[in-house]
Design an enzyme around this catalytic site. Sequence first.
Site, PDB file in Angstrom:
ATOM      1  N   ASP A 250     -52.971  39.131   0.930  1.00  0.00           N
ATOM      2  CA  ASP A 250     -54.009  38.478   0.181  1.00  0.00           C
ATOM      3  C   ASP A 250     -53.720  38.142  -1.222  1.00  0.00           C
ATOM      4  O   ASP A 250     -54.165  38.985  -2.133  1.00  0.00           O
ATOM      5  CB  ASP A 250     -55.348  39.109   0.523  1.00  0.00           C
ATOM      6  CG  ASP A 250     -56.807  38.336  -0.147  1.00  0.00           C
ATOM      7  OD1 ASP A 250     -56.370  37.245  -0.154  1.00  0.00           O
ATOM      8  OD2 ASP A 250     -57.675  38.798  -0.008  1.00  0.00           O
TER       9      ASP A 250
ATOM     10  N   GLU B   9     -63.234  34.457 -21.331  1.00  0.00           N
ATOM     11  CA  GLU B   9     -64.587  34.342 -20.969  1.00  0.00           C
ATOM     12  C   GLU B   9     -65.254  35.836 -21.054  1.00  0.00           C
ATOM     13  O   GLU B   9     -64.400  36.880 -20.508  1.00  0.00           O
ATOM     14  CB  GLU B   9     -64.937  33.674 -19.580  1.00  0.00           C
ATOM     15  CG  GLU B   9     -66.490  33.713 -19.084  1.00  0.00           C
ATOM     16  CD  GLU B   9     -67.400  32.956 -20.173  1.00  0.00           C
ATOM     17  OE1 GLU B   9     -67.818  33.648 -21.287  1.00  0.00           O
ATOM     18  OE2 GLU B   9     -67.558  31.660 -19.960  1.00  0.00           O
TER      19      GLU B   9
ATOM     20  N   THR C 279     -73.589  32.077 -22.164  1.00  0.00           N
ATOM     21  CA  THR C 279     -73.509  31.729 -23.390  1.00  0.00           C
ATOM     22  C   THR C 279     -72.167  31.164 -23.973  1.00  0.00           C
ATOM     23  O   THR C 279     -71.037  31.615 -23.484  1.00  0.00           O
ATOM     24  CB  THR C 279     -74.039  32.881 -24.217  1.00  0.00           C
ATOM     25  OG1 THR C 279     -73.772  32.564 -25.750  1.00  0.00           O
ATOM     26  CG2 THR C 279     -73.101  34.165 -24.280  1.00  0.00           C
TER      27      THR C 279
ATOM     28  N   ASP D 211     -69.381  34.863 -27.202  1.00  0.00           N
ATOM     29  CA  ASP D 211     -69.327  36.492 -26.525  1.00  0.00           C
ATOM     30  C   ASP D 211     -69.418  37.279 -27.909  1.00  0.00           C
ATOM     31  O   ASP D 211     -68.522  37.141 -28.702  1.00  0.00           O
ATOM     32  CB  ASP D 211     -68.301  36.743 -25.851  1.00  0.00           C
ATOM     33  CG  ASP D 211     -68.321  35.872 -24.500  1.00  0.00           C
ATOM     34  OD1 ASP D 211     -69.389  35.435 -24.189  1.00  0.00           O
ATOM     35  OD2 ASP D 211     -67.131  35.213 -23.855  1.00  0.00           O
TER      36      ASP D 211
ATOM     37  N   HIS E 168     -57.419  34.508  -0.730  1.00  0.00           N
ATOM     38  CA  HIS E 168     -58.285  33.832  -0.205  1.00  0.00           C
ATOM     39  C   HIS E 168     -59.471  33.069  -1.147  1.00  0.00           C
ATOM     40  O   HIS E 168     -60.408  32.306  -0.692  1.00  0.00           O
ATOM     41  CB  HIS E 168     -59.209  34.898   0.585  1.00  0.00           C
ATOM     42  CG  HIS E 168     -60.048  35.783  -0.251  1.00  0.00           C
ATOM     43  ND1 HIS E 168     -59.663  36.963  -0.718  1.00  0.00           N
ATOM     44  CD2 HIS E 168     -61.243  35.516  -0.710  1.00  0.00           C
ATOM     45  CE1 HIS E 168     -60.492  37.617  -1.400  1.00  0.00           C
ATOM     46  NE2 HIS E 168     -61.502  36.581  -1.687  1.00  0.00           N
TER      47      HIS E 168
ATOM     48  N   SER F 185     -63.803  39.166  -5.959  1.00  0.00           N
ATOM     49  CA  SER F 185     -62.799  38.960  -5.385  1.00  0.00           C
ATOM     50  C   SER F 185     -61.614  38.096  -6.384  1.00  0.00           C
ATOM     51  O   SER F 185     -62.011  37.573  -7.145  1.00  0.00           O
ATOM     52  CB  SER F 185     -62.893  37.906  -4.289  1.00  0.00           C
ATOM     53  OG  SER F 185     -63.406  38.496  -3.229  1.00  0.00           O
TER      54      SER F 185
END
Length: 265
Positions: free
Chosen positions: A118, A78, A83, A86, A64, A212
């Site tokens: 899904d 990430e 910022t 990290d 989805h 999700s």
Amino acid sequence: MCERMTSGQFLEPDCGNISQEALRNEGHQAHVSESPWVAFLHDSGKFQCGGSLINHRFVLTAAHCIIDGGNLTVRLGEYDSSTNHDCSGIVCLPPSEEFEIDRAFRNDNYSRTDRYNDIGLLRLEKSVVYKVHIQPICLITNTAFQPQIEGMQHFVAVGWGSSSPGSPSHILKSIRANRLNRSECRKRYLVDCRRDQICVAHEPGESCSGDSGGPMGHAIRYHGRIVFIQVGIVSYGNPECRSPSVFTDVMAHMNWIKNVLDLHS
């Protein structure tokens, strides 16, 4: 939370390397080095979904999350999207990296109405070079281990979802979840929760909009080391961020994953 697995077959041999800090983390905020496989899927900088890096070219996510005509980009490495650096104390990770998608695959049997099947894959335009903050999660490709995985009761899921209805978190979050009987999700959502789905309980507000597509998994002992294997993909939950939530069972779709990789790598 570690269980022992004496043999098996991973999609990537060197995968799921998890730090001791991550293993000790019991908080709701993920440790900066906890999930080097998690993918931040965005459209022109706006966060859309999570995902997980499974090899040098593919990211696993929810079907989805793949929208016809969409313009998703994959960001790897990430942690804090607010910022460019990290850090945890005086230790900082290298910058995150952006990857364009050259092809997206949704399971042909995906149902938007019931969220069955899904699961989706994103093929990256260029190959990923693994680094300290960008590494693949483990996928067990031997489906003979399905009963052992179904016996796992406790999981960790990560994502940038909000803890209440609203904007997503800019810092990667980590939640603890426990397997429930599928009947609990059937009662809550008035739709069948099938064998290729996992019903889990979690604290209110821990899993919500924005999670999700992200990975849920479990740490296991394998050949003398601890690795993190992916068991589920965040599929859907309560709009008010209450338990339970439904995850796509990765092992139940392993043949589909291997078929896509065999045909399109």
